[in-house]
Design a protein around this motif. Structure first.
Motif, PDB file in Angstrom:
ATOM      1  N   ASN A 424      24.810 -15.832  80.415  1.00 48.49           N
ATOM      2  CA  ASN A 424      25.610 -16.959  79.936  1.00 48.49           C
ATOM      3  C   ASN A 424      27.062 -16.557  79.715  1.00 48.49           C
ATOM      4  N   ASP A 425      27.291 -15.330  79.323  1.00 48.19           N
ATOM      5  CA  ASP A 425      28.668 -14.857  79.149  1.00 48.19           C
ATOM      6  C   ASP A 425      29.411 -14.867  80.485  1.00 48.19           C
ATOM      7  N   GLU A 426      28.729 -14.504  81.555  1.00 51.58           N
ATOM      8  CA  GLU A 426      29.369 -14.510  82.870  1.00 51.58           C
ATOM      9  C   GLU A 426      29.648 -15.932  83.350  1.00 51.58           C
ATOM     10  N   ILE A 427      28.719 -16.845  83.078  1.00 50.21           N
ATOM     11  CA  ILE A 427      28.941 -18.248  83.459  1.00 50.21           C
ATOM     12  C   ILE A 427      30.103 -18.817  82.656  1.00 50.21           C
ATOM     13  N   LEU A 428      30.148 -18.514  81.368  1.00 51.51           N
ATOM     14  CA  LEU A 428      31.247 -18.968  80.510  1.00 51.51           C
ATOM     15  C   LEU A 428      32.579 -18.438  81.024  1.00 51.51           C
ATOM     16  N   ALA A 429      32.636 -17.161  81.345  1.00 47.61           N
ATOM     17  CA  ALA A 429      33.879 -16.567  81.823  1.00 47.61           C
ATOM     18  C   ALA A 429      34.326 -17.202  83.139  1.00 47.61           C
ATOM     19  N   ALA A 430      33.374 -17.468  84.021  1.00 43.52           N
ATOM     20  CA  ALA A 430      33.715 -18.067  85.316  1.00 43.52           C
ATOM     21  C   ALA A 430      34.263 -19.477  85.137  1.00 43.52           C
ATOM     22  N   MET A 431      33.659 -20.280  84.251  1.00 42.69           N
ATOM     23  CA  MET A 431      34.153 -21.639  84.012  1.00 42.69           C
ATOM     24  C   MET A 431      35.533 -21.613  83.358  1.00 42.69           C
ATOM     25  N   THR A 432      35.722 -20.690  82.438  1.00 45.20           N
ATOM     26  CA  THR A 432      37.020 -20.584  81.760  1.00 45.20           C
ATOM     27  C   THR A 432      38.108 -20.184  82.734  1.00 45.20           C
ATOM     28  N   ASP A 433      37.822 -19.198  83.591  1.00 46.67           N
ATOM     29  CA  ASP A 433      38.809 -18.752  84.569  1.00 46.67           C
ATOM     30  C   ASP A 433      39.140 -19.845  85.571  1.00 46.67           C
ATOM     31  N   LEU A 434      38.145 -20.605  85.968  1.00 43.00           N
ATOM     32  CA  LEU A 434      38.349 -21.602  87.010  1.00 43.00           C
ATOM     33  C   LEU A 434      39.099 -22.828  86.495  1.00 43.00           C
ATOM     34  N   THR A 435      38.802 -23.243  85.271  1.00 41.13           N
ATOM     35  CA  THR A 435      39.395 -24.480  84.750  1.00 41.13           C
ATOM     36  C   THR A 435      40.601 -24.248  83.864  1.00 41.13           C
ATOM     37  N   GLY A 436      40.763 -23.019  83.355  1.00 42.68           N
ATOM     38  CA  GLY A 436      41.841 -22.766  82.410  1.00 42.68           C
ATOM     39  C   GLY A 436      41.580 -23.354  81.046  1.00 42.68           C
ATOM     40  N   ARG A 437      40.365 -23.772  80.799  1.00 41.27           N
ATOM     41  CA  ARG A 437      39.974 -24.372  79.522  1.00 41.27           C
ATOM     42  C   ARG A 437      38.998 -23.453  78.810  1.00 41.27           C
ATOM     43  N   ASP A 438      39.084 -23.417  77.502  1.00 39.53           N
ATOM     44  CA  ASP A 438      38.185 -22.596  76.703  1.00 39.53           C
ATOM     45  C   ASP A 438      36.851 -23.324  76.530  1.00 39.53           C
ATOM     46  N   TRP A 439      35.802 -22.790  77.139  1.00 40.88           N
ATOM     47  CA  TRP A 439      34.471 -23.394  77.069  1.00 40.88           C
ATOM     48  C   TRP A 439      33.579 -22.731  76.023  1.00 40.88           C
ATOM     49  N   SER A 440      34.150 -21.840  75.219  1.00 45.58           N
ATOM     50  CA  SER A 440      33.317 -21.101  74.267  1.00 45.58           C
ATOM     51  C   SER A 440      32.646 -22.032  73.258  1.00 45.58           C
ATOM     52  N   GLY A 441      33.368 -23.071  72.824  1.00 46.40           N
ATOM     53  CA  GLY A 441      32.767 -24.009  71.884  1.00 46.40           C
ATOM     54  C   GLY A 441      31.604 -24.767  72.499  1.00 46.40           C
ATOM     55  N   PHE A 442      31.757 -25.171  73.761  1.00 50.28           N
ATOM     56  CA  PHE A 442      30.678 -25.882  74.455  1.00 50.28           C
ATOM     57  C   PHE A 442      29.449 -24.990  74.554  1.00 50.28           C
ATOM     58  N   PHE A 443      29.632 -23.744  74.953  1.00 45.43           N
ATOM     59  CA  PHE A 443      28.499 -22.834  75.076  1.00 45.43           C
ATOM     60  C   PHE A 443      27.887 -22.533  73.704  1.00 45.43           C
ATOM     61  N   ARG A 444      28.738 -22.363  72.699  1.00 47.81           N
ATOM     62  CA  ARG A 444      28.235 -22.080  71.360  1.00 47.81           C
ATOM     63  C   ARG A 444      27.382 -23.233  70.826  1.00 47.81           C
ATOM     64  N   ASP A 445      27.846 -24.454  71.023  1.00 49.22           N
ATOM     65  CA  ASP A 445      27.168 -25.607  70.436  1.00 49.22           C
ATOM     66  C   ASP A 445      25.983 -26.097  71.262  1.00 49.22           C
ATOM     67  N   TYR A 446      26.106 -26.059  72.600  1.00 49.19           N
ATOM     68  CA  TYR A 446      25.134 -26.755  73.430  1.00 49.19           C
ATOM     69  C   TYR A 446      24.297 -25.862  74.333  1.00 49.19           C
ATOM     70  N   ILE A 447      24.731 -24.630  74.593  1.00 49.08           N
ATOM     71  CA  ILE A 447      23.967 -23.737  75.461  1.00 49.08           C
ATOM     72  C   ILE A 447      23.139 -22.757  74.626  1.00 49.08           C
ATOM     73  N   VAL A 448      23.802 -21.967  73.806  1.00 48.85           N
ATOM     74  CA  VAL A 448      23.069 -21.051  72.933  1.00 48.85           C
ATOM     75  C   VAL A 448      22.797 -21.689  71.577  1.00 48.85           C
ATOM     76  N   GLY A 449      23.415 -22.835  71.315  1.00 47.21           N
ATOM     77  CA  GLY A 449      23.120 -23.609  70.120  1.00 47.21           C
ATOM     78  C   GLY A 449      22.194 -24.758  70.462  1.00 47.21           C
ATOM     79  N   SER A 450      21.803 -25.497  69.448  1.00 45.46           N
ATOM     80  CA  SER A 450      20.825 -26.574  69.650  1.00 45.46           C
ATOM     81  C   SER A 450      21.440 -27.957  69.477  1.00 45.46           C
ATOM     82  N   GLY A 451      22.755 -28.068  69.661  1.00 55.80           N
ATOM     83  CA  GLY A 451      23.402 -29.367  69.572  1.00 55.80           C
ATOM     84  C   GLY A 451      23.117 -30.220  70.793  1.00 55.80           C
ATOM     85  N   GLU A 452      23.304 -31.528  70.616  1.00 53.75           N
ATOM     86  CA  GLU A 452      23.091 -32.485  71.707  1.00 53.75           C
ATOM     87  C   GLU A 452      24.389 -32.680  72.494  1.00 53.75           C
TER      88      GLU A 452
END
Length: 525
Positions: A424-452
């Motif tokens: 998941n860290d590699e997927i997060l890094a790839a999305m961040t590099d490609l979009t220039g947007r910080d996706w860490s919150g999305f991964f924290r809340d919805y991928i490794v977290g249990s948010g909807e």
């Protein structure tokens, strides 16, 4: 007549394993008596120079099928002169201490299979064929290689051949035209035979039971054309199958029984090497929306399984991509419009929201828990689709438009060529590099977290009819919150209080008692 396997290649030496086979390799499957419910098998090998170790691993696909070796019985071995040899069995392995020619024979009871969990057992016993179990009936045989072929523990370099004896009027449908190119191809594809209706369409070989209603009329021909369009679009987005000469993609319509289309159920899948299997009841309509969806999902899963190496914590990406693209690819292939895309996608999103409300694990954890409960499986598949839709919406919004989810997946496949699966860290890094947007919150809340995952994450997704606007997404229903009460208070002020305060400055002052009467009406409501 028993099934015979002859080995024609050199095996990689290994401790306690077959080191060298100087003879040839042939599989002979005798299916002339399907009513017995058993398959007879014989393995014929020449010039064994080390003790022979054979195996049939008990489990397939993390429990999609379990206890496979328990269906093997009546094992025997003889040398080249017919003298009986001792066979030592230890669970799902067999050892024969002999140098020279060996013939190992056994039978497989093709009934009573089980999965690894109670949830998967409930699906396998639903009345619709379970694509990971072998099946043998009076007019049909469906035999995944991994479930019926006992093989040497060391199979590197072995190129097997296959011969089959069939009842009169039976036909066979296989991913290879003549012979499998490798042991991996033989083990990781089903052998489909019986009273079949078979049609070739480009790189596709379609087969279904001849007594299925879909085999009559023009339905199969129309479905074949749509399946070919789905395959062409899938390959253009995700990369080609790179089929060798004589190879086809086997599209096995496993229509048998009275059950529904199994594609409407939620479970972690496992793709065959060169085959897509669509299990359904005998009366299933291959042209239905659900059938088109299942066909597209099977093709996407197969392509991604070839290129994208994931582990249990990142299984959501592969499953989610398949469950998202199963609706997008028919739209982009021109098989249905944007409104149907949104209808199907929103139905899966609604299923995800309901499952998310009771499932306590994270999306990353659903790669394991999805085998154990329906809620876990729905979060894995439909929650994964929601995450992938969020990625696609962001990627498509970038200007100038050059990337989307399929191109992102192709880039990831280059990263997953290493021995270790993607994290998941590699997927997060790839999305961040490609979009220039910080996706860490999305991964924290919805991928490794249990948010909807909220609908707003993919609300900008531009899937629309030509000349039209985006189809609206159904917004999540929520309980009244403090923000809702604030809005209500503001509305009361605007409607009632402000006109009362401004009354002296207006030309039409309110009569005495107006505010009291209006508030009284609100209380009555």
């Amino acid at each position: 007549m028993p099934l015979v396997l002859i080995l024609t290649s050199l095996l990689v030496p290994g401790a306690g394993a077959l080191a060298d086979v100087l003879g040839g390799v042939v599989y002979r499957l005798d299916l002339t008596s399907p009513d017995t419910g058993e398959i007879a098998v014989a393995m014929e090998m020449g010039d064994i120079v080390q003790p022979l170790v054979l195996e049939l691993p008990d489990s397939y696909g993390n429990g999609l099928a379990a206890g496979l070796s328990s269906h093997v019985f009546d094992e025997k071995a003889v040398d080249g002169s017919g003298k009986e040899l001792q066979v030592r069995r230890d669970g799902d392995t067999w050892t024969i201490d002999h140098s020279g020619e060996v013939t190992f024979s056994y039978k497989v009871k093709v009934t009573g299979y089980e999965t690894g969990t109670a949830y998967l057992d409930s699906l396998a016993g639903s009345g619709t064929p379970w694509p990971y179990f072998p099946m043998l009936e009076s007019d049909l045989a469906y035999l995944p290689g991994y479930a019926v072929i006992v093989r040497p523990r060391q199979i590197e370099g072995i190129v097997p051949e296959l011969e089959m004896m069939l009842p009169p009027q039976w036909q066979q449908a296989r991913a290879w035209a003549d012979q499998p190119a490798s042991f991996a191809e033989l083990l990781n594809n089903p052998i489909y035979a019986g009273d079949l209706s078979i049609r070739e369409q480009g790189a596709l070989l379609l087969a279904l039971p001849a007594d299925a209603p879909a085999a009559a009329g023009g339905a199969l021909e129309e479905y074949a054309g749509k399946a070919q369009a789905l395959l062409e679009k899938s390959e253009s987005l995700l990369g080609g199958l790179d089929l060798q000469e004589g190879q086809r993609l086997l599209l096995a319509l496993l229509y048998r029984g009275e059950g529904d289309l199994l594609g409407d159920s939620y479970y972690p899948g496992s793709s065959f090497a060169d085959s897509v299997v669509i299990p359904a009841g005998s009366g299933n309509d291959p042209l239905s929306d659900a059938s088109i969806e299942a066909t597209a999902r099977g093709m996407v899963s197969l392509l991604l399984s070839r290129e994208l190496e994931v582990g249990s914590e990142t299984l959501w990406l592969r499953e989610g991509s398949a469950w998202y693209l199963q609706d997008l690819i028919p739209y982009e292939a021109g098989l249905w419009g944007a409104s149907l895309f949104w209808d199907r996608f929103n139905a899966h999103y609604d299923a995800y929201r309901k499952a998310r409300a009771v499932f306590t694990g994270s999306l990353a954890e659903s790669g394991v828990l999805g085998y154990e409960s329906e809620e876990g499986a729905i979060v894995l598949t439909c929650g994964g689709a929601s995450a992938c839709a969020s990625f696609d919406a962001e990627l498509r919004s970038m200007q100038p438009y050059t990337v989307d989810l399929p191109s992102f997946l192709r880039n990831l496949s280059d990263m997953s060529s290493a021995p270790e699966p993607l994290t998941n860290d590699e997927i997060l890094a790839a999305m961040t590099d490609l979009t220039g947007r910080d996706w860490s919150g999305f991964f924290r809340d919805y991928i490794v977290g249990s948010g909807e995952i909220p609908a707003s994450s993919f609300s900008s997704l531009n899937i629309a009819e030509s000349g039209g606007s985006n189809m609206p997404l159904s917004e999540p229903e929520t309980n009244t919150t403090s923000s809702d009460w604030i809005i209500l208070v503001i509305a009361v002020l605007v409607v009632f209080i402000i006109p009362f305060v401004l009354e002296p400055y207006t030309m039409r002052p309110r009569k005495p008692g107006f505010l009291e009467r209006e508030l009284g009406k609100d209380d009555e409501d």
